[in-house]
Design a protein around this motif. Sequence first.
Motif, short mmCIF file in Angstrom:
data_model
loop_
_atom_site.label_atom_id
_atom_site.label_comp_id
_atom_site.label_asym_id
_atom_site.label_seq_id
_atom_site.Cartn_x
_atom_site.Cartn_y
_atom_site.Cartn_z
N ARG A 55 0.83 -1.22 0.00
CA ARG A 55 0.00 0.00 0.00
C ARG A 55 0.86 1.26 0.00
NH1 ARG A 55 -2.74 -2.68 4.31
NH2 ARG A 55 -4.60 -3.71 3.59
N GLU A 56 1.91 1.26 0.82
CA GLU A 56 2.75 2.44 0.98
C GLU A 56 3.30 2.93 -0.36
OE1 GLU A 56 7.16 3.62 2.70
OE2 GLU A 56 6.43 1.59 2.97
N LEU A 57 3.81 2.01 -1.17
CA LEU A 57 4.45 2.38 -2.43
C LEU A 57 3.56 2.12 -3.65
CD1 LEU A 57 8.02 1.06 -1.64
CD2 LEU A 57 7.20 3.43 -1.54
N MET A 58 2.36 1.61 -3.38
CA MET A 58 1.41 1.30 -4.45
C MET A 58 2.03 0.37 -5.51
SD MET A 58 -0.69 4.87 -4.74
CE MET A 58 -2.00 4.15 -5.72
N ILE A 59 2.53 -0.76 -5.01
CA ILE A 59 3.09 -1.80 -5.88
C ILE A 59 2.21 -3.04 -5.76
CG2 ILE A 59 5.04 -3.35 -6.30
CD1 ILE A 59 6.86 -1.17 -5.11
N VAL A 60 1.85 -3.60 -6.90
CA VAL A 60 1.10 -4.84 -6.96
C VAL A 60 1.98 -5.90 -7.62
CG1 VAL A 60 -0.86 -6.00 -8.08
CG2 VAL A 60 -1.16 -3.72 -7.10
N VAL A 61 2.07 -7.06 -6.99
CA VAL A 61 2.79 -8.19 -7.57
C VAL A 61 1.77 -9.27 -7.89
CG1 VAL A 61 4.56 -9.96 -7.19
CG2 VAL A 61 4.89 -7.65 -6.25
N GLU A 62 1.77 -9.69 -9.14
CA GLU A 62 0.85 -10.73 -9.61
C GLU A 62 1.64 -11.95 -10.04
OE1 GLU A 62 -2.60 -10.78 -9.85
OE2 GLU A 62 -2.48 -8.97 -8.64
N LEU A 63 1.15 -13.13 -9.67
CA LEU A 63 1.72 -14.39 -10.13
C LEU A 63 0.76 -15.02 -11.12
CD1 LEU A 63 3.32 -16.19 -7.07
CD2 LEU A 63 4.39 -14.85 -8.87
N ASP A 64 1.27 -15.37 -12.26
CA ASP A 64 0.44 -15.95 -13.32
C ASP A 64 0.72 -17.43 -13.46
OD1 ASP A 64 -0.47 -13.41 -13.78
OD2 ASP A 64 0.80 -13.05 -15.51
N GLY A 65 -0.33 -18.23 -13.30
CA GLY A 65 -0.23 -19.66 -13.54
C GLY A 65 -0.75 -19.98 -14.93
N HIS A 66 -1.03 -21.25 -15.18
CA HIS A 66 -1.50 -21.68 -16.49
C HIS A 66 -2.83 -21.04 -16.87
CE1 HIS A 66 1.74 -24.50 -16.72
NE2 HIS A 66 1.37 -25.09 -15.58
N SER A 67 -3.70 -20.79 -15.91
CA SER A 67 -5.02 -20.23 -16.21
C SER A 67 -4.91 -18.82 -16.79
CB SER A 67 -5.90 -20.21 -14.96
OG SER A 67 -5.39 -19.28 -14.02
N HIS A 68 -3.83 -18.11 -16.51
CA HIS A 68 -3.68 -16.75 -17.02
C HIS A 68 -3.43 -16.73 -18.52
CE1 HIS A 68 -3.85 -14.41 -13.29
NE2 HIS A 68 -3.39 -15.51 -12.73
N ASP A 69 -2.93 -17.83 -19.07
CA ASP A 69 -2.74 -17.90 -20.52
C ASP A 69 -4.06 -17.75 -21.25
OD1 ASP A 69 -0.06 -18.31 -20.05
OD2 ASP A 69 -0.17 -20.49 -20.28
N LEU A 70 -5.15 -18.12 -20.61
CA LEU A 70 -6.47 -18.06 -21.21
C LEU A 70 -7.19 -16.75 -20.89
CD1 LEU A 70 -7.54 -21.69 -20.25
CD2 LEU A 70 -6.53 -20.91 -22.41
N ARG A 71 -6.57 -15.91 -20.06
CA ARG A 71 -7.23 -14.70 -19.59
C ARG A 71 -6.41 -13.45 -19.88
NH1 ARG A 71 -8.99 -15.70 -13.54
NH2 ARG A 71 -7.89 -13.75 -13.52
N LEU A 72 -5.77 -13.39 -21.03
CA LEU A 72 -4.88 -12.27 -21.33
C LEU A 72 -5.64 -10.94 -21.37
CD1 LEU A 72 -2.55 -13.94 -23.97
CD2 LEU A 72 -2.12 -13.54 -21.54
N ALA A 73 -6.83 -10.92 -21.96
CA ALA A 73 -7.61 -9.68 -22.05
C ALA A 73 -8.04 -9.23 -20.65
CB ALA A 73 -8.83 -9.88 -22.94
N HIS A 74 -8.46 -10.17 -19.81
CA HIS A 74 -8.84 -9.84 -18.44
C HIS A 74 -7.65 -9.26 -17.68
CE1 HIS A 74 -9.46 -10.78 -14.13
NE2 HIS A 74 -10.69 -10.36 -14.38
N ASP A 75 -6.49 -9.91 -17.81
CA ASP A 75 -5.30 -9.43 -17.12
C ASP A 75 -4.89 -8.05 -17.62
OD1 ASP A 75 -5.25 -11.69 -15.58
OD2 ASP A 75 -3.62 -12.65 -16.68
N ALA A 76 -5.02 -7.80 -18.92
CA ALA A 76 -4.68 -6.49 -19.48
C ALA A 76 -5.60 -5.41 -18.92
CB ALA A 76 -4.74 -6.53 -21.01
#
Length: 121
Positions: A55-76
């Motif tokens: 929160r302090e630095l407003m950094i988000v870290v996301e981990l992408d598994g296999h399901s993210h390959d099918l959700r590229l538009a959602h992730d974008a």
Amino acid sequence: MREFKPRNTTRARELRREATPMERKLWRYLSGGALGARFSRQMPVGPYFADFLCRELMIVVELDGHSHDLRLAHDAARDCFMSEAGYKVLRFTNADVQSNVEGVATAIQLAIEARRQDRSG
């Protein structure tokens, strides 16, 4: 004007309880401010849940598994929303964490340092 929606803490709790093995592995590096900033797991950011949020630095870290390959538009769309809200979004794959968690931690630490530098002027 947007209508206020309370944070979905029940869902956040469920997501923390159901963390993937790679989320748990990376959390060992992020917990307790070990990289120089405090992160929380599965935190609401607008309509989304960030895997890890500083929160302090407003950094988000996301981990992408296999399901993210099918959700590229959602992730974008998610990344766009967070970026427009002022967050720096870092994405890594589960394979990155599996094979080089120290490198992922170093990349996050460099982003923390850069964000601090940007904010200090």
